[in-house]
Design an enzyme around this catalytic site. Structure first.
Site, mmCIF file in Angstrom:
data_model
loop_
_atom_site.group_PDB
_atom_site.id
_atom_site.type_symbol
_atom_site.label_atom_id
_atom_site.label_comp_id
_atom_site.label_asym_id
_atom_site.label_seq_id
_atom_site.Cartn_x
_atom_site.Cartn_y
_atom_site.Cartn_z
ATOM 1 N N ASP A 163 -7.568 21.563 -10.476
ATOM 2 C CA ASP A 163 -7.815 20.382 -11.299
ATOM 3 C C ASP A 163 -7.255 20.705 -12.683
ATOM 4 O OD1 ASP A 163 -8.868 18.456 -13.008
ATOM 5 O OD2 ASP A 163 -10.767 18.298 -11.915
ATOM 6 N N LYS A 211 -7.666 10.170 -17.696
ATOM 7 C CA LYS A 211 -7.926 10.817 -18.985
ATOM 8 C C LYS A 211 -6.704 10.702 -19.905
ATOM 9 C CE LYS A 211 -11.906 11.664 -17.263
ATOM 10 N NZ LYS A 211 -12.321 12.849 -16.533
ATOM 11 N N TYR A 254 -15.602 20.454 -11.890
ATOM 12 C CA TYR A 254 -16.117 19.109 -12.196
ATOM 13 C C TYR A 254 -17.274 18.783 -11.235
ATOM 14 C CZ TYR A 254 -15.631 14.006 -12.883
ATOM 15 O OH TYR A 254 -15.832 12.688 -13.162
ATOM 16 N N ARG A 285 0.820 -1.218 0.000
ATOM 17 C CA ARG A 285 0.000 0.000 0.000
ATOM 18 C C ARG A 285 0.851 1.265 0.000
ATOM 19 N NH1 ARG A 285 -3.048 -0.815 4.678
ATOM 20 N NH2 ARG A 285 -1.697 0.622 5.785
HETATM 21 C C1 LIG Z 1 -12.849 12.774 -15.170
HETATM 22 C C2 LIG Z 1 -12.489 13.973 -14.402
HETATM 23 C C3 LIG Z 1 -12.200 13.893 -13.046
HETATM 24 C C4 LIG Z 1 -12.348 12.621 -12.262
HETATM 25 O O1 LIG Z 1 -11.528 11.598 -12.679
HETATM 26 P P1 LIG Z 1 -11.949 10.068 -12.407
HETATM 27 O O2 LIG Z 1 -10.693 9.319 -12.596
HETATM 28 O O3 LIG Z 1 -13.031 9.753 -13.405
HETATM 29 O O4 LIG Z 1 -12.470 9.995 -11.000
HETATM 30 C C5 LIG Z 1 -11.840 15.034 -12.399
HETATM 31 N N1 LIG Z 1 -11.762 16.215 -13.038
HETATM 32 C C6 LIG Z 1 -12.027 16.336 -14.339
HETATM 33 C C7 LIG Z 1 -11.919 17.661 -15.000
HETATM 34 C C8 LIG Z 1 -12.411 15.217 -15.075
HETATM 35 O O5 LIG Z 1 -12.705 15.336 -16.363
#
Ligand SMILES: *Cc1c(COP(=O)(O)O)cnc(C)c1O
Length: 393
Positions: free
Chosen positions: A185, A210, A113, A60
């Protein structure tokens, strides 16, 4: 790759975190599938527990697979160290938990988000954190929203549905002057095209799911920061037992090696489609900061070194069934959430349901497009046939 000259991003993306000759010269570090780690004797065990960052102590807490990906992402961010968690959303929520507590006030951009907003409105509220949503265009004016107990500012630039570009350096400077933590973010641009830590932001968050993953087959989040924030974040990530899975880390490491080549193509295709769409009579406006006509273009140009493949298309007023006919008949665009994979996607979006600081005012429907790695002319032809269906319905 450590020390020596500071090399370019693409060189660092190719070389950082490979482990040199440690893995018998194998180019990609292997997947360490581990819970238990054993030690040769009690003295070594004791030394490892005293200095866990220098040893592999328990699955972990990270294996060589973990460290390789952490190093690669931190190298791209250009500062700090990286922690890995099981999803992008987990990266956001644990970073917020490390930044605010009962009685504190948090400023969150209105274009954030949506699941991040849900966390603020439910979990953080239950914990006694006050949340104020702010206009993405507020810039240095955010100073007027600070209260005695404001401890953190959360940014996302551009927003992944409405694509407003924030004045990140100005907001980060206000936060720092006020003694508050700034978190961003940074999923849309990735740290290849935008480096928040070098612009004064304290915490850079990335949905590895992503573009770093890049193949629509893994979920992971990354949090990058420098001390003293890094220690706080590490405490929260470790104490909550968050860790990413070995297979996913391996896939993310594979993905990050080709990030620059993929993003260059995503950007080129998105620009082509966005330019073409912005001239179509069915389209009110294309929301893509790299377009010179975009309201965020000036800020994007000064702070970013590129754009990704995700953009919005604000249509003229058309009925829902016409929009559905447009989308349903597309042959090359998958209908679905998420983005950053090699494939093109499209999804209808309604920002009216999530905005509270600045109501979303648009006379027509919004669709979001992810430009994949297909031939741009084929994507354009597919969309052109879709716009014909839109008008006919
Ligand atoms: C998809 C996304 C997230 C979250 O990511 P996950 O891996 O799906 O939890 C956070 N911020 C933005 C801008 C996103 O597009």
């Amino acid at each position: 790759m450590t020390g020596g000259p500071r090399r370019g991003d693409r060189t660092r993306l190719t070389h950082t975190g490979r482990g040199g000759t440690r893995h018998h010269g194998v180019v990609n570090p292997p997947i360490y599938q581990a819970s238990t780690v054993t030690f040769p004797d009690v003295a070594t065990l004791k030394e490892a527990m005293r200095t866990p960052d220098r040893f592999v102590t328990y699955g972990r807490r990270g294996t060589p697979t973990t460290f390789a990906l952490q190093d690669a992402i931190a190298a791209l961010e250009g500062a700090g160290s990286t922690l890995l968690v099981p999803s992008g959303l987990a990266a956001i929520t644990v970073a917020l938990l490390a930044s605010v507590g009962p009685g504190d006030h948090l400023l969150v951009v209105d274009s954030a988000y949506a699941p991040a907003r849900t966390f603020c409105d439910t979990t953080l509220k239950q914990l006694g954190v006050e949340v104020t949503y702010y206009d993405p265009h507020i810039g240095a004016g955010i100073d007027g929203l600070f209260r005695r107990n404001t401890r953190a500012v959360f940014l996302e630039s551009p927003g992944s549905i409405t694509f407003e570009v924030q004045d990140v350096p100005a907001i980060a400077a206000v936060a720092r002057a006020r003694g508050a933590v700034s978190l961003i973010d940074n999923t849309w641009a990735t740290p290849l095209f935008f480096k928040p830590l070098l612009l004064g932001v304290d915490v850079s968050i990335q949905a590895v799911t992503k573009y770093i993953g890049g193949h629509a087959d893994l979920m992971m989040g990354a949090i990058t920061a420098s001390e003293p924030m890094l220690s706080k974040l590490r405490h929260w990530v470790y104490s909550m037992g968050l860790c990413a899975g070995p297979q996913d880390m391996y896939l993310a490491l594979r993905g990050i090696r080709t990030l620059s080549a993929r993003l260059a193509q995503h950007q080129q295709t998105a620009m082509q489609l966005a330019t073409w769409l912005s001239q179509r009579p069915e389209v009110e406006r294309v929301l893509y900061p790299p377009l010179p006509s975009d309201p965020g273009h000036r800020l994007w140009k000064s702070d970013f070194t590129g754009g990704s493949g995700l953009f919005g298309v604000l249509l003229k007023p058309f009925a829902d069934n016409a929009v559905a006919a447009f989308i349903d008949g597309l042959e090359l665009f998958g209908i679905g959430y998420s983005w950053g994979g090699f494939e093109s996607l499209i999804v209808p979006q309604d920002p009216r349901q999530i905005r509270t600081a600045v109501p979303w005012q648009a006379s027509g429907p919004l669709v979001r497009i992810h430009a994949g790695l297909e031939d741009p002319d084929d994507l354009r032809a597919d969309l052109e046939a879709g716009l014909a269906r839109l008008k006919k319905s």
